[in-house]
Motif scaffolding. Sequence first.
Motif, PDB file in Angstrom:
ATOM      1  N   GLY A  59       1.730   9.072  -6.186  1.00  0.00           N
ATOM      2  CA  GLY A  59       1.736  10.550  -5.823  1.00  0.00           C
ATOM      3  C   GLY A  59       2.764  11.160  -6.751  1.00  0.00           C
ATOM      4  N   GLY A  60       3.580  10.310  -7.406  1.00  0.00           N
ATOM      5  CA  GLY A  60       4.565  10.961  -8.078  1.00  0.00           C
ATOM      6  C   GLY A  60       4.311  11.077  -9.643  1.00  0.00           C
ATOM      7  N   GLU A  61       3.096  10.775 -10.111  1.00  0.00           N
ATOM      8  CA  GLU A  61       2.624  10.872 -11.479  1.00  0.00           C
ATOM      9  C   GLU A  61       2.022  12.242 -11.814  1.00  0.00           C
ATOM     10  OE1 GLU A  61       1.612   6.293 -12.322  1.00  0.00           O
ATOM     11  OE2 GLU A  61       0.052   7.530 -11.822  1.00  0.00           O
ATOM     12  N   ASP A  77       0.782  -1.147  -0.014  1.00  0.00           N
ATOM     13  CA  ASP A  77       0.022  -0.002   0.064  1.00  0.00           C
ATOM     14  C   ASP A  77       0.941   1.176  -0.087  1.00  0.00           C
ATOM     15  OD1 ASP A  77      -2.191  -1.623   0.044  1.00  0.00           O
ATOM     16  OD2 ASP A  77      -2.607  -1.356   2.019  1.00  0.00           O
ATOM     17  N   PHE A  78       2.086   1.102   0.688  1.00  0.00           N
ATOM     18  CA  PHE A  78       2.804   2.347   0.924  1.00  0.00           C
ATOM     19  C   PHE A  78       3.490   2.694  -0.614  1.00  0.00           C
ATOM     20  CE2 PHE A  78       7.165   4.011   1.642  1.00  0.00           C
ATOM     21  CZ  PHE A  78       6.837   5.291   2.112  1.00  0.00           C
ATOM     22  N   VAL A  79       3.938   1.500  -1.305  1.00  0.00           N
ATOM     23  CA  VAL A  79       4.706   1.435  -2.445  1.00  0.00           C
ATOM     24  C   VAL A  79       3.707   2.252  -3.547  1.00  0.00           C
ATOM     25  CG1 VAL A  79       5.822   0.248  -4.410  1.00  0.00           C
ATOM     26  CG2 VAL A  79       6.397   0.012  -1.877  1.00  0.00           C
ATOM     27  N   ARG A  80       2.534   1.567  -3.594  1.00  0.00           N
ATOM     28  CA  ARG A  80       1.523   2.221  -4.529  1.00  0.00           C
ATOM     29  C   ARG A  80       1.364   3.446  -4.170  1.00  0.00           C
ATOM     30  NH1 ARG A  80      -1.371  -3.042  -2.873  1.00  0.00           N
ATOM     31  NH2 ARG A  80      -0.712  -4.539  -4.503  1.00  0.00           N
ATOM     32  N   GLY A  81       1.342   3.884  -2.956  1.00  0.00           N
ATOM     33  CA  GLY A  81       1.090   5.432  -2.551  1.00  0.00           C
ATOM     34  C   GLY A  81       2.144   6.199  -2.976  1.00  0.00           C
ATOM     35  N   GLN A  82       3.227   5.675  -3.007  1.00  0.00           N
ATOM     36  CA  GLN A  82       4.360   6.463  -3.435  1.00  0.00           C
ATOM     37  C   GLN A  82       4.406   6.625  -5.074  1.00  0.00           C
ATOM     38  OE1 GLN A  82       6.911   8.040  -1.438  1.00  0.00           O
ATOM     39  NE2 GLN A  82       5.256   7.615  -0.035  1.00  0.00           N
ATOM     40  N   GLN A  83       3.984   5.540  -5.796  1.00  0.00           N
ATOM     41  CA  GLN A  83       3.859   5.545  -7.150  1.00  0.00           C
ATOM     42  C   GLN A  83       3.013   6.497  -7.652  1.00  0.00           C
ATOM     43  OE1 GLN A  83       3.837   1.455  -8.031  1.00  0.00           O
ATOM     44  NE2 GLN A  83       6.052   1.197  -7.946  1.00  0.00           N
TER      45      GLN A  83
END
Length: 156
Positions: free
Chosen positions: A154-156, A146-152
């Motif tokens: 948020g950067g788009e 979930d954290f990794v998906r949120g980071q990915q």
Amino acid sequence: MTLKSLLLAVGLILAGGAVLAEGELSTLRPTAPIDQEAEAEPIPDVINSDMRQVRNYPDQPPLIPHKIDNYQIDLDANKCLTCHSRTAVEMSQAPMISVTHFMNREGQTLATVSPRRYFCTQCHVVQHDVKPLVVNNFVDVDSVLDFVRGQQGGGE
């Protein structure tokens, strides 16, 4: 072993003994003199909610969400199977044991529970509501994803 490494090893052992003697080393053993028996704290009650608990890692055996005091699990009987066997789940509404429990080492499906999977408490355990003995910063894999998906995202 060289003389230098022998002296180093002896020095480390003596230094470790000094730390133990001063009581600076934290252990899980209750504080009592080594020649005396410490009074154990009572074991808290088992969580008896009958609610399935989330697994913390892939392939973790499911936890037992109820008390199993006085359950007979030996060569003569397995109390768990009175509710969790294929023939009992319709009546008991308990989850059926995994199909993997009916496979032998060669992957062949058996008509009954495999002897190597018969003793349930080898892998499945009850839970107690207790304070951890040591600090634990464990994060389950779903939280990491979930954290990794949120980071990915948020950067788009």
